[in-house]
Design a protein around this motif. Structure first.
Motif, mmCIF file in Angstrom:
data_model
loop_
_atom_site.group_PDB
_atom_site.id
_atom_site.type_symbol
_atom_site.label_atom_id
_atom_site.label_comp_id
_atom_site.label_asym_id
_atom_site.label_seq_id
_atom_site.Cartn_x
_atom_site.Cartn_y
_atom_site.Cartn_z
ATOM 1 N N ALA A 189 40.799 40.950 46.178
ATOM 2 C CA ALA A 189 41.198 40.368 47.522
ATOM 3 C C ALA A 189 43.257 41.076 47.466
ATOM 4 O O ALA A 189 43.412 41.316 48.701
ATOM 5 N N ILE A 190 43.704 41.227 46.639
ATOM 6 C CA ILE A 190 45.397 41.864 46.447
ATOM 7 C C ILE A 190 44.661 43.616 47.290
ATOM 8 O O ILE A 190 45.813 43.897 47.965
ATOM 9 N N MET A 191 43.888 43.995 46.920
ATOM 10 C CA MET A 191 43.680 44.667 46.956
ATOM 11 C C MET A 191 43.240 45.110 48.509
ATOM 12 O O MET A 191 43.907 46.146 49.413
ATOM 13 N N LYS A 192 42.691 44.621 49.308
ATOM 14 C CA LYS A 192 42.238 44.181 50.566
ATOM 15 C C LYS A 192 43.696 43.499 51.022
ATOM 16 O O LYS A 192 44.082 44.473 52.669
ATOM 17 N N PHE B 161 35.776 51.444 47.242
ATOM 18 C CA PHE B 161 35.648 50.542 46.479
ATOM 19 C C PHE B 161 34.694 49.369 46.635
ATOM 20 O O PHE B 161 34.124 49.353 45.087
ATOM 21 N N LEU B 162 34.308 48.922 47.257
ATOM 22 C CA LEU B 162 33.472 47.676 47.265
ATOM 23 C C LEU B 162 31.952 48.095 47.596
ATOM 24 O O LEU B 162 31.812 47.964 46.903
ATOM 25 N N GLU C 213 35.666 36.259 39.011
ATOM 26 C CA GLU C 213 37.106 35.674 39.693
ATOM 27 C C GLU C 213 37.914 36.979 39.466
ATOM 28 O O GLU C 213 38.271 37.275 40.370
ATOM 29 N N PRO C 214 37.928 37.459 38.969
ATOM 30 C CA PRO C 214 39.027 37.997 37.737
ATOM 31 C C PRO C 214 38.158 40.012 39.165
ATOM 32 O O PRO C 214 39.738 40.063 39.464
ATOM 33 N N ILE C 215 37.502 40.349 39.249
ATOM 34 C CA ILE C 215 37.539 40.975 39.846
ATOM 35 C C ILE C 215 37.237 40.833 41.199
ATOM 36 O O ILE C 215 37.857 41.048 42.360
ATOM 37 N N ILE D 287 47.778 35.278 48.071
ATOM 38 C CA ILE D 287 47.467 36.718 46.698
ATOM 39 C C ILE D 287 47.025 35.694 45.742
ATOM 40 O O ILE D 287 48.298 35.374 44.824
ATOM 41 N N PRO D 288 46.499 36.152 44.879
ATOM 42 C CA PRO D 288 46.265 36.064 43.762
ATOM 43 C C PRO D 288 46.321 36.581 42.536
ATOM 44 O O PRO D 288 46.928 37.807 42.829
#
Ligand code: TRP
Length: 329
Positions: free
Chosen positions: A241-244, A255-256, A234-236, A186-187
């Motif tokens: 990645a968190i949403m996933k 959203f993707l 990267e921030p996006i 998780i980022p």
């Protein structure tokens, strides 16, 4: 059945990265192996926390482990300092641990730089104590992150050295346990790197709904894509990645595709992400509070965990003493 052991230093609250990463895997693993989960409070002392915060952190981590689903009836959950056999094994192992190799350990060199005013023996012998944690239960596997790989390698070295010196294959050489695909990374919310307690970029399991909303809304974004299917900064990519990991697949897909059509509204995305996080965290937070309020329960879990850990440790120590020539006269 294989023995798996995991230790955590009580230095702060657990975040969503801990939970969605290792912790969720531990919850499954506890049914598949002989598992030990312990709170490494001796190790924390190498950086001199004050007594009140050390104690509070131990309570927090224990409550958070239990709230996340570690079951004290299934796994052995204990506090390191409740098992003084570990300290004895550490002392005995230290007789075969060379100062030179400890001085060359990456974590020690880093600590020398970070706290030059406090280069204590505990810091130097940190890997010996960690080897004792692992070898006391003769563990086969230890789930570790990159930063702990060298310590585990030293544990294998000490196990091998002991076996060779005394001519008996007593200690197994513990292997790193890799969750592979199962381990979701998780980022953080600050645009780069992973979610971690030190960076202050994380969502804690103890965060209130309001705190979660605030942190998510503040997450770093950019001015948005300008052409279809534009690669993400990267921030996006991190927010996706968190949403996933947190939101339903349909939300993520929605959203993707909005991003790919250049119609994304980061504000809407973050609002949705915050609500999905709250749905995940709020029940855990409630359980943490409930468990922490029940001092008798925490006490009982720790005492029973310590008793089970002691049963395992005593078997090891009886033989270690004998092997080394420490026997009743
Ligand atoms: N050193 C580990 C860390 O900082 C904590 C730890 C102590 C540990 N003893 C251990 C981890 C034994 C695994 C096994 O995260």
């Amino acid at each position: 059945m294989k023995t798996v052991l995991s230790g955590i230093r009580p230095t702060g609250r657990l975040h969503l990265g801990n939970y969605l990463g290792a912790l969720r895997n531990f919850v499954k693993m506890q049914h598949e192996a002989r598992c030990f989960f312990f709170i490494a409070d001796y190790h924390s002392l190498t950086t001199h926390p004050d007594p009140a915060s050390l104690h509070e952190n131990i309570r927090n981590v224990l409550a958070e482990y239990l709230a996340a689903g570690l079951d004290p009836e299934v796994a052995t959950i204990y506090v390191q300092s409740d098992l003084p056999q570990t300290a004895e094994l550490s002392l005995l192992l230290s007789m075969h641990a060379y100062v030179g190799e400890l001085e060359r350990t990456a974590s020690f060199k880093e600590k020398i730089r970070a706290q030059p005013e406090n280069i204590n023996i505990g810091l130097l012998s940190y890997p010996v104590l960690m080897a004792a944690d692992i070898l006391i239960h003769r563990a086969d596997y230890v789930p570790v992150g990159k930063d702990q790989e060298q310590h585990l390698e030293m544990t294998r070295k000490y196990a091998r050295r002991f076996n060779t010196l005394y001519g008996e294959e007593f200690f197994p050489e513990p292997q790193p346990y890799n969750f592979g695909e199962q381990l979701v990374k998780i980022p953080g919310l600050d645009g780069s790197g992973k979610m971690g307690k030190s960076e202050g970029n994380g969502i804690y399991l103890s965060d209130t709904d309001e705190a979660i909303r605030k942190k998510v809304m503040r997450a770093v974004t950019d001015s948005g894509p300008t052409k279809p299917d534009q690669p993400m900064a990267e921030p996006i990519a991190n927010i996706f990645a968190i949403m996933k990991a947190v939101s339903p697949a349909s939300t993520y897909d929605f959203f993707l595709s909005a991003y790919n059509r250049c119609e994304i509204r980061y504000g809407d995305m973050k609002k949705q992400l915050a609500e999905d996080m709250i749905a995940l965290v709020a029940p855990i937070r409630a359980r943490i509070e409930e468990i922490k309020a029940d001092g008798a329960y925490l006490h009982r879990v720790a005492a029973e965990g310590a008793a089970r850990a002691a049963a395992s440790a005593d078997v090891t120590m009886r033989r270690v003493r004998e092997i080394m020539g420490i026997k009743p006269l």
